[in-house]
Design a protein around this motif. Sequence first.
Motif, PDB file in Angstrom:
ATOM      1  N   ASN A 308     -31.821  52.542 -23.208  1.00 59.55           N
ATOM      2  CA  ASN A 308     -31.030  51.653 -22.222  1.00 59.55           C
ATOM      3  C   ASN A 308     -31.072  52.637 -20.804  1.00 59.55           C
ATOM      4  O   ASN A 308     -31.801  53.632 -20.855  1.00 59.55           O
ATOM      5  N   ALA A 309     -30.733  51.757 -19.833  1.00 58.61           N
ATOM      6  CA  ALA A 309     -31.079  52.639 -18.663  1.00 58.61           C
ATOM      7  C   ALA A 309     -29.701  53.394 -18.032  1.00 58.61           C
ATOM      8  O   ALA A 309     -29.774  54.335 -17.006  1.00 58.61           O
ATOM      9  N   ALA A 310     -28.626  53.143 -18.681  1.00 53.56           N
ATOM     10  CA  ALA A 310     -27.404  53.896 -18.249  1.00 53.56           C
ATOM     11  C   ALA A 310     -27.566  55.175 -18.443  1.00 53.56           C
ATOM     12  O   ALA A 310     -27.249  56.024 -17.619  1.00 53.56           O
ATOM     13  N   MET A 311     -28.172  55.447 -19.571  1.00 52.70           N
ATOM     14  CA  MET A 311     -28.484  56.897 -19.940  1.00 52.70           C
ATOM     15  C   MET A 311     -29.516  57.726 -18.887  1.00 52.70           C
ATOM     16  O   MET A 311     -29.351  58.912 -18.593  1.00 52.70           O
ATOM     17  N   ILE A 312     -30.231  56.871 -18.366  1.00 51.09           N
ATOM     18  CA  ILE A 312     -31.302  57.266 -17.569  1.00 51.09           C
ATOM     19  C   ILE A 312     -30.683  57.526 -15.822  1.00 51.09           C
ATOM     20  O   ILE A 312     -30.914  58.870 -15.450  1.00 51.09           O
ATOM     21  N   GLY A 313     -29.702  56.691 -15.728  1.00 47.79           N
ATOM     22  CA  GLY A 313     -28.929  56.575 -14.386  1.00 47.79           C
ATOM     23  C   GLY A 313     -28.067  58.141 -14.610  1.00 47.79           C
ATOM     24  O   GLY A 313     -27.924  58.792 -13.594  1.00 47.79           O
ATOM     25  N   CYS A 314     -27.498  58.397 -15.833  1.00 43.69           N
ATOM     26  CA  CYS A 314     -26.620  59.461 -15.765  1.00 43.69           C
ATOM     27  C   CYS A 314     -27.435  60.860 -15.417  1.00 43.69           C
ATOM     28  O   CYS A 314     -27.188  61.794 -14.708  1.00 43.69           O
ATOM     29  N   ALA A 315     -28.635  60.870 -16.057  1.00 39.91           N
ATOM     30  CA  ALA A 315     -29.539  62.062 -16.115  1.00 39.91           C
ATOM     31  C   ALA A 315     -30.278  62.230 -14.529  1.00 39.91           C
ATOM     32  O   ALA A 315     -30.193  63.173 -14.079  1.00 39.91           O
ATOM     33  N   ALA A 316     -30.394  61.052 -13.951  1.00 37.52           N
ATOM     34  CA  ALA A 316     -30.639  61.137 -12.653  1.00 37.52           C
ATOM     35  C   ALA A 316     -29.799  61.445 -11.944  1.00 37.52           C
ATOM     36  O   ALA A 316     -29.955  62.424 -10.744  1.00 37.52           O
ATOM     37  N   TYR A 317     -28.505  61.186 -12.101  1.00 42.26           N
ATOM     38  CA  TYR A 317     -27.376  61.635 -11.130  1.00 42.26           C
ATOM     39  C   TYR A 317     -27.290  63.183 -11.097  1.00 42.26           C
ATOM     40  O   TYR A 317     -27.101  63.847 -10.072  1.00 42.26           O
ATOM     41  N   TYR A 318     -27.495  63.768 -12.348  1.00 36.84           N
ATOM     42  CA  TYR A 318     -27.288  65.206 -12.413  1.00 36.84           C
ATOM     43  C   TYR A 318     -28.305  65.905 -11.683  1.00 36.84           C
ATOM     44  O   TYR A 318     -28.260  67.086 -11.361  1.00 36.84           O
ATOM     45  N   LYS A 319     -29.665  65.339 -12.073  1.00 35.52           N
ATOM     46  CA  LYS A 319     -30.738  66.009 -11.124  1.00 35.52           C
ATOM     47  C   LYS A 319     -30.669  65.741  -9.758  1.00 35.52           C
ATOM     48  O   LYS A 319     -30.982  66.799  -9.183  1.00 35.52           O
ATOM     49  N   TYR A 320     -30.141  64.762  -9.071  1.00 30.82           N
ATOM     50  CA  TYR A 320     -30.051  64.646  -7.707  1.00 30.82           C
ATOM     51  C   TYR A 320     -28.959  65.727  -7.300  1.00 30.82           C
ATOM     52  O   TYR A 320     -29.103  66.159  -6.061  1.00 30.82           O
ATOM     53  N   LYS A 321     -27.842  65.935  -8.211  1.00 36.77           N
ATOM     54  CA  LYS A 321     -26.828  66.713  -7.706  1.00 36.77           C
ATOM     55  C   LYS A 321     -27.208  68.275  -7.599  1.00 36.77           C
ATOM     56  O   LYS A 321     -26.640  69.029  -6.724  1.00 36.77           O
ATOM     57  N   ALA A 322     -28.348  68.482  -8.464  1.00 31.91           N
ATOM     58  CA  ALA A 322     -29.007  70.022  -8.354  1.00 31.91           C
ATOM     59  C   ALA A 322     -30.097  69.913  -7.371  1.00 31.91           C
ATOM     60  O   ALA A 322     -30.878  70.933  -7.270  1.00 31.91           O
ATOM     61  N   GLY A 323     -30.108  68.802  -6.592  1.00 32.39           N
ATOM     62  CA  GLY A 323     -31.044  68.946  -5.295  1.00 32.39           C
ATOM     63  C   GLY A 323     -32.601  68.342  -5.599  1.00 32.39           C
ATOM     64  O   GLY A 323     -33.332  68.545  -5.019  1.00 32.39           O
ATOM     65  N   CYS A 324     -32.586  67.630  -6.882  1.00 30.80           N
ATOM     66  CA  CYS A 324     -34.181  67.320  -7.258  1.00 30.80           C
ATOM     67  C   CYS A 324     -34.273  65.842  -7.014  1.00 30.80           C
ATOM     68  O   CYS A 324     -33.545  65.070  -7.296  1.00 30.80           O
ATOM     69  N   THR A 325     -35.074  65.730  -5.987  1.00 30.91           N
ATOM     70  CA  THR A 325     -35.700  64.313  -5.815  1.00 30.91           C
ATOM     71  C   THR A 325     -37.089  64.067  -5.903  1.00 30.91           C
ATOM     72  O   THR A 325     -37.864  65.037  -5.902  1.00 30.91           O
ATOM     73  N   ASP A 326     -37.722  62.962  -6.085  1.00 34.28           N
ATOM     74  CA  ASP A 326     -39.208  62.887  -6.185  1.00 34.28           C
ATOM     75  C   ASP A 326     -39.725  62.160  -5.189  1.00 34.28           C
ATOM     76  O   ASP A 326     -39.076  61.024  -4.590  1.00 34.28           O
ATOM     77  N   SER A 327     -41.042  62.146  -4.734  1.00 32.30           N
ATOM     78  CA  SER A 327     -41.751  61.600  -3.699  1.00 32.30           C
ATOM     79  C   SER A 327     -42.414  60.320  -4.472  1.00 32.30           C
ATOM     80  O   SER A 327     -42.254  60.037  -5.653  1.00 32.30           O
ATOM     81  N   LEU A 328     -42.743  59.287  -3.729  1.00 34.13           N
ATOM     82  CA  LEU A 328     -43.343  58.094  -3.979  1.00 34.13           C
ATOM     83  C   LEU A 328     -44.571  58.246  -4.893  1.00 34.13           C
ATOM     84  O   LEU A 328     -45.230  57.327  -5.214  1.00 34.13           O
ATOM     85  N   GLU A 329     -44.945  59.589  -4.708  1.00 35.82           N
ATOM     86  CA  GLU A 329     -46.229  59.808  -5.420  1.00 35.82           C
ATOM     87  C   GLU A 329     -46.150  59.926  -6.966  1.00 35.82           C
ATOM     88  O   GLU A 329     -47.246  60.132  -7.649  1.00 35.82           O
ATOM     89  N   LEU A 330     -44.776  60.084  -7.261  1.00 38.23           N
ATOM     90  CA  LEU A 330     -44.461  60.334  -8.770  1.00 38.23           C
ATOM     91  C   LEU A 330     -45.145  59.448  -9.644  1.00 38.23           C
ATOM     92  O   LEU A 330     -45.240  58.107  -9.323  1.00 38.23           O
ATOM     93  N   ASP A 331     -45.882  59.975 -10.956  1.00 37.18           N
ATOM     94  CA  ASP A 331     -46.759  59.208 -11.541  1.00 37.18           C
ATOM     95  C   ASP A 331     -46.248  59.052 -12.998  1.00 37.18           C
ATOM     96  O   ASP A 331     -45.426  59.949 -13.346  1.00 37.18           O
ATOM     97  N   ALA A 332     -46.617  58.242 -13.779  1.00 33.63           N
ATOM     98  CA  ALA A 332     -45.821  58.099 -15.140  1.00 33.63           C
ATOM     99  C   ALA A 332     -47.011  59.093 -15.915  1.00 33.63           C
ATOM    100  O   ALA A 332     -48.046  59.358 -15.918  1.00 33.63           O
ATOM    101  N   VAL A 333     -46.092  59.818 -16.938  1.00 33.80           N
ATOM    102  CA  VAL A 333     -46.601  60.834 -17.527  1.00 33.80           C
ATOM    103  C   VAL A 333     -46.347  60.711 -19.077  1.00 33.80           C
ATOM    104  O   VAL A 333     -45.312  60.815 -19.512  1.00 33.80           O
ATOM    105  N   PRO A 334     -47.383  60.035 -19.641  1.00 30.87           N
ATOM    106  CA  PRO A 334     -47.051  59.441 -21.287  1.00 30.87           C
ATOM    107  C   PRO A 334     -46.672  60.565 -22.259  1.00 30.87           C
ATOM    108  O   PRO A 334     -45.937  60.394 -23.023  1.00 30.87           O
ATOM    109  N   HIS A 335     -47.258  61.833 -21.837  1.00 32.60           N
ATOM    110  CA  HIS A 335     -46.992  62.744 -22.926  1.00 32.60           C
ATOM    111  C   HIS A 335     -46.016  64.108 -22.053  1.00 32.60           C
ATOM    112  O   HIS A 335     -46.441  65.285 -22.450  1.00 32.60           O
TER     113      HIS A 335
END
Length: 338
Positions: A308-335
């Motif tokens: 589900n995406a709610a769990m992803i939103g929660c994890a994103a929130y805590y990453k953002y709170k810790a000052g982590c954001t990503d650039s638009l270069e971010l790539d998919a990493v299968p492993h």
Amino acid sequence: MKQGKQVTLAIESSCDETAAAVLLEGRQVLSNIIASQIKVHQVFGGVVPEIASRHHLDNVNRVVAEALEQADVSMKDVDIVGVTYGPGLVGALLIGLATAKAYALAAGKPLVGVHHIQGHISANYIEHQELEPPFMALVISGGHTNIVQVTDYNQCEVLGQTRDDAAGEAYDKVARVLGLGYPGGPLIDKIAKQGNPKAVSFKRVFLEKGSLDFSFSGTKTGVLNYVNSEKQAGREIHVSDVAASFQQAILDVIVAKTVGAAIERKQDKIVMAGGVASNSRLREMMKAACEKQGIRLYYPSPILCTDNAAMIGCAAYYKYKAGCTDSLELDAVPHLPL
Ligand code: KG4
Ligand code: ZN
């Protein structure tokens, strides 16, 4: 409604669910939309990657629009765009990632890439508003089986993982052998309730002394061999007994290793996450083992266990709170490692 609170839009598309959610302050779910492809893949007995990608493409914009509408927010109100960037099927991940980037770029909002397993663990922060790290986590799904020591919202250490099949994968494969259908986990869960878990003695694989890794392929092959030899001998297969015995064999190992890890690391909380965490026998066994050791047990309701995406939103929130954001270069990493 927003009143200075952080609004997160999140997208998940790593396997066969196209999902979007909107959260307030990371833990309050305003919407949680899931377009499941289970029916599409059922005829193949498993997820077909190329078909999954096409369906994500067909569904993703509608799902995101529905999540925003149900939450009654526009992109102007959104503060963070979170998205799963791995692990998962590369084509499937790319659809969610490209969509998240487009929304972030168009609305000028920060993008935060989330590890899928971190997302699964975070489902518990939504379900249990009082829950805080540290704790011992068992992540158990169709793609993963991990014992993880979670030390903080963004910090964890993987103590053990499967060396072959994930637990959910073993459930699905055994279900296929037993002719139960796909996905097999919930079907085995149900039919095993009528079976005798001691009917057949399947292998319990503990590996080297002290190891927190798992191996389920031997147990799975044991079921396959048992079914074949019974058929060859012309004997009737008691599906509920075989299902219950298989389940008991793998859960005995999973529960022993997880509770053992918590005791060794002096953790008084165990958190379960992932699709298999909704298994009723696992919950029952884990509850009994935790009670005996004075450990508190947490797990999400079934809708937050599977993707589900709610769990992803929660994890994103805590990453953002810790000052982590990503650039638009971010790539998919299968492993992507945890
Ligand atoms: O977390 P999830 O939706 O996807 C992955 O990230 O893999 O988990 C799906 C897996 C499938 O293998 C499914 O058979 C299993 O979770 N599953 C269950 C149950 N519900 C779902 N396995 C055992 N018992 C269940 N009740
Ligand atoms: Zn998952």
